[in-house]
Design a protein around this motif. Structure first.
Motif, PDB file in Angstrom:
ATOM      1  N   VAL A 136       0.845  -1.201   0.000  1.00 41.52           N
ATOM      2  CA  VAL A 136       0.000   0.000   0.000  1.00 41.52           C
ATOM      3  C   VAL A 136       0.881   1.253   0.000  1.00 41.52           C
ATOM      4  CG1 VAL A 136      -1.643   1.331   1.384  1.00 41.52           C
ATOM      5  CG2 VAL A 136      -2.010  -1.109   1.023  1.00 41.52           C
ATOM      6  N   ASP A 137       1.963   1.234   0.768  1.00 39.81           N
ATOM      7  CA  ASP A 137       2.906   2.360   0.749  1.00 39.81           C
ATOM      8  C   ASP A 137       3.486   2.569  -0.645  1.00 39.81           C
ATOM      9  OD1 ASP A 137       2.582   2.969   3.390  1.00 39.81           O
ATOM     10  OD2 ASP A 137       4.402   1.941   4.064  1.00 39.81           O
ATOM     11  N   ALA A 138       3.850   1.490  -1.315  1.00 41.15           N
ATOM     12  CA  ALA A 138       4.416   1.597  -2.663  1.00 41.15           C
ATOM     13  C   ALA A 138       3.407   2.192  -3.643  1.00 41.15           C
ATOM     14  CB  ALA A 138       4.886   0.223  -3.146  1.00 41.15           C
ATOM     15  N   VAL A 139       2.151   1.800  -3.522  1.00 42.97           N
ATOM     16  CA  VAL A 139       1.113   2.319  -4.413  1.00 42.97           C
ATOM     17  C   VAL A 139       0.863   3.804  -4.138  1.00 42.97           C
ATOM     18  CG1 VAL A 139      -1.342   2.160  -4.981  1.00 42.97           C
ATOM     19  CG2 VAL A 139       0.032   0.089  -4.820  1.00 42.97           C
ATOM     20  N   VAL A 140       0.781   4.169  -2.862  1.00 40.54           N
ATOM     21  CA  VAL A 140       0.558   5.580  -2.509  1.00 40.54           C
ATOM     22  C   VAL A 140       1.736   6.436  -2.975  1.00 40.54           C
ATOM     23  CG1 VAL A 140       0.352   7.169  -0.551  1.00 40.54           C
ATOM     24  CG2 VAL A 140      -1.018   5.091  -0.614  1.00 40.54           C
ATOM     25  N   LEU A 141       2.947   5.947  -2.770  1.00 42.59           N
ATOM     26  CA  LEU A 141       4.118   6.686  -3.233  1.00 42.59           C
ATOM     27  C   LEU A 141       4.130   6.829  -4.750  1.00 42.59           C
ATOM     28  CD1 LEU A 141       6.849   5.283  -0.863  1.00 42.59           C
ATOM     29  CD2 LEU A 141       6.239   7.687  -1.124  1.00 42.59           C
ATOM     30  N   ALA A 142       3.720   5.793  -5.460  1.00 42.74           N
ATOM     31  CA  ALA A 142       3.677   5.866  -6.924  1.00 42.74           C
ATOM     32  C   ALA A 142       2.694   6.937  -7.388  1.00 42.74           C
ATOM     33  CB  ALA A 142       3.293   4.511  -7.511  1.00 42.74           C
ATOM     34  N   VAL A 143       1.538   7.008  -6.747  1.00 46.01           N
ATOM     35  CA  VAL A 143       0.548   8.015  -7.127  1.00 46.01           C
ATOM     36  C   VAL A 143       1.076   9.419  -6.830  1.00 46.01           C
ATOM     37  CG1 VAL A 143      -1.761   8.896  -6.616  1.00 46.01           C
ATOM     38  CG2 VAL A 143      -1.398   6.445  -6.909  1.00 46.01           C
ATOM     39  N   LEU A 144       1.693   9.595  -5.663  1.00 46.45           N
ATOM     40  CA  LEU A 144       2.256  10.903  -5.330  1.00 46.45           C
ATOM     41  C   LEU A 144       3.396  11.288  -6.272  1.00 46.45           C
ATOM     42  CD1 LEU A 144       2.229  10.797  -1.440  1.00 46.45           C
ATOM     43  CD2 LEU A 144       0.866  12.250  -2.930  1.00 46.45           C
ATOM     44  N   GLU A 145       4.222  10.330  -6.630  1.00 52.71           N
ATOM     45  CA  GLU A 145       5.313  10.602  -7.567  1.00 52.71           C
ATOM     46  C   GLU A 145       4.765  11.012  -8.932  1.00 52.71           C
ATOM     47  OE1 GLU A 145       7.303   6.898  -7.268  1.00 52.71           O
ATOM     48  OE2 GLU A 145       8.079   7.347  -5.272  1.00 52.71           O
ATOM     49  N   GLY A 200      -5.521   7.612 -15.445  1.00 52.56           N
ATOM     50  CA  GLY A 200      -5.617   8.316 -14.178  1.00 52.56           C
ATOM     51  C   GLY A 200      -7.027   8.686 -13.798  1.00 52.56           C
ATOM     52  N   PRO A 201      -7.153   9.548 -12.807  1.00 53.46           N
ATOM     53  CA  PRO A 201      -8.486   9.939 -12.336  1.00 53.46           C
ATOM     54  C   PRO A 201      -9.273  10.624 -13.439  1.00 53.46           C
ATOM     55  CG  PRO A 201      -6.772  11.318 -11.356  1.00 53.46           C
ATOM     56  CD  PRO A 201      -6.085  10.236 -12.108  1.00 53.46           C
ATOM     57  N   GLY A 202     -10.455  10.123 -13.689  1.00 54.48           N
ATOM     58  CA  GLY A 202     -11.298  10.694 -14.741  1.00 54.48           C
ATOM     59  C   GLY A 202     -10.822  10.373 -16.137  1.00 54.48           C
ATOM     60  N   GLY A 203      -9.941   9.408 -16.279  1.00 58.54           N
ATOM     61  CA  GLY A 203      -9.427   9.031 -17.589  1.00 58.54           C
ATOM     62  C   GLY A 203      -8.330   9.940 -18.108  1.00 58.54           C
ATOM     63  N   ASP A 204      -7.798  10.789 -17.230  1.00 56.49           N
ATOM     64  CA  ASP A 204      -6.735  11.703 -17.641  1.00 56.49           C
ATOM     65  C   ASP A 204      -5.408  10.972 -17.756  1.00 56.49           C
ATOM     66  OD1 ASP A 204      -8.491  13.806 -17.589  1.00 56.49           O
ATOM     67  OD2 ASP A 204      -7.999  14.376 -15.537  1.00 56.49           O
ATOM     68  N   LEU A 205      -4.569  11.449 -18.652  1.00 52.85           N
ATOM     69  CA  LEU A 205      -3.220  10.924 -18.805  1.00 52.85           C
ATOM     70  C   LEU A 205      -2.312  11.711 -17.865  1.00 52.85           C
ATOM     71  CD1 LEU A 205      -1.329   9.025 -20.416  1.00 52.85           C
ATOM     72  CD2 LEU A 205      -0.929  10.947 -21.937  1.00 52.85           C
ATOM     73  N   VAL A 206      -1.919  11.095 -16.754  1.00 54.71           N
ATOM     74  CA  VAL A 206      -1.112  11.757 -15.737  1.00 54.71           C
ATOM     75  C   VAL A 206       0.371  11.638 -16.061  1.00 54.71           C
ATOM     76  CG1 VAL A 206      -0.589  11.832 -13.271  1.00 54.71           C
ATOM     77  CG2 VAL A 206      -2.893  11.287 -14.020  1.00 54.71           C
ATOM     78  N   LEU A 207       0.758  10.582 -16.711  1.00 57.99           N
ATOM     79  CA  LEU A 207       2.156  10.333 -17.051  1.00 57.99           C
ATOM     80  C   LEU A 207       2.564  11.263 -18.189  1.00 57.99           C
ATOM     81  CD1 LEU A 207       4.281   8.320 -16.034  1.00 57.99           C
ATOM     82  CD2 LEU A 207       3.635   6.816 -17.880  1.00 57.99           C
ATOM     83  N   VAL A 208       3.476  12.183 -17.895  1.00 55.17           N
ATOM     84  CA  VAL A 208       3.891  13.140 -18.923  1.00 55.17           C
ATOM     85  C   VAL A 208       4.678  12.419 -20.013  1.00 55.17           C
ATOM     86  CG1 VAL A 208       3.890  15.137 -17.403  1.00 55.17           C
ATOM     87  CG2 VAL A 208       5.935  13.763 -17.569  1.00 55.17           C
ATOM     88  N   VAL A 264       2.044   2.936 -11.183  1.00 54.59           N
ATOM     89  CA  VAL A 264       2.541   3.955 -12.106  1.00 54.59           C
ATOM     90  C   VAL A 264       1.916   3.763 -13.483  1.00 54.59           C
ATOM     91  CG1 VAL A 264       4.594   4.762 -13.346  1.00 54.59           C
ATOM     92  CG2 VAL A 264       4.698   4.419 -10.896  1.00 54.59           C
ATOM     93  N   VAL A 265       1.835   2.539 -13.946  1.00 57.16           N
ATOM     94  CA  VAL A 265       1.264   2.291 -15.272  1.00 57.16           C
ATOM     95  C   VAL A 265      -0.237   2.588 -15.288  1.00 57.16           C
ATOM     96  CG1 VAL A 265       0.749   0.488 -16.964  1.00 57.16           C
ATOM     97  CG2 VAL A 265       3.027   0.646 -15.975  1.00 57.16           C
ATOM     98  N   VAL A 266      -0.970   2.048 -14.320  1.00 58.06           N
ATOM     99  CA  VAL A 266      -2.427   2.195 -14.331  1.00 58.06           C
ATOM    100  C   VAL A 266      -2.841   3.637 -14.064  1.00 58.06           C
ATOM    101  CG1 VAL A 266      -4.545   1.540 -13.120  1.00 58.06           C
ATOM    102  CG2 VAL A 266      -2.900  -0.208 -13.763  1.00 58.06           C
ATOM    103  N   PHE A 267      -2.314   4.245 -12.997  1.00 53.37           N
ATOM    104  CA  PHE A 267      -2.690   5.619 -12.695  1.00 53.37           C
ATOM    105  C   PHE A 267      -2.076   6.606 -13.684  1.00 53.37           C
ATOM    106  CE2 PHE A 267      -3.420   3.766  -8.448  1.00 53.37           C
ATOM    107  CZ  PHE A 267      -4.752   4.142  -8.302  1.00 53.37           C
ATOM    108  N   GLY A 268      -0.936   6.267 -14.242  1.00 51.71           N
ATOM    109  CA  GLY A 268      -0.315   7.153 -15.217  1.00 51.71           C
ATOM    110  C   GLY A 268      -1.041   7.170 -16.545  1.00 51.71           C
TER     111      GLY A 268
END
Length: 131
Positions: free
Chosen positions: A14-23, A91-99, A84-88
Motif C-alpha cells: 500500500v505504501d508503494a502504491v501511494v508513493l507511486a501516485v504521489l510521484e 488516471g483519475p477521470g481518464g486523464d493521462l497523468v504520465l507526462v 505507475v502504469v495504471v494511474f499514469g
C-alpha cells in the motif's frame, strides 16, 4: 508466513502504491511559476524520480526481510510498477497523468532499476552460492 508478516507486506505494498501516485502527481513539477517561482526558464524539477529511487528499493529490502521468497520480496516493486502504469495511463477521470517526455522514463528508471538490484541482492543472499 505469519499473520504479522502478511500485515507488514500489505502495508509495504500500500505504501508503494501511494508513493507511486504521489510521484506521478509531482512529476510535472518545474520552475514554471505555478508552484515554484518562474526561474531557470521554466526548467523541470523531477524530484519525484529521486523519491522513487530512495523509497522503492527500501520497501523491497524490507519486504525481503519479511520473507526471502521472490514474489513476497518483489511485491512492493510490482505494486509500484502497476500503480505507475495504471494511474499514469488511466488516471483519475481518464486523464493521462504520465507526462510524455524524458521525466517519465526517468521515473521508471529511478524506481525500477535500484529496486531490481535490491531484489537481486535479497535473492542472492537467501539462496546462497550454488554448489
Amino acid at each position: 508466513m505469519r499473520v504479522r508478516d502478511w500485515l507488514v507486506l500489505t502495508v509495504l505494498v500500500v505504501d508503494a502504491v501511494v508513493l507511486a501516485v504521489l510521484e506521478l502527481m509531482f512529476l510535472p513539477l518545474g520552475f514554471d511559476g505555478y508552484l515554484l517561482p518562474h526561474t531557470l526558464g521554466g526548467a523541470p524539477l523531477p524530484v519525484s524520480a529521486l523519491v522513487a529511487a530512495l523509497t522503492t528499493p527500501w520497501l523491497v529490502g524490507v519486504a525481503g526481510r519479511v520473507s526471502p521468497r521472490m514474489l513476497v520480496a518483489a511485491a512492493p516493486l510490482i505494486g509500484w510498477f502497476l500503480a505507475v502504469v495504471v494511474f499514469g495511463m488511466f488516471g483519475p477521470g481518464g486523464d493521462l497523468v504520465l507526462v510524455s517526455d524524458w521525466r517519465s522514463l526517468l521515473l521508471f528508471a529511478c524506481g525500477a532499476l535500484p529496486s531490481a538490484l535490491v531484489l537481486g541482492k535479497v535473492l542472492a543472499t537467501t539462496l546462497g552460492p550454488s554448489r
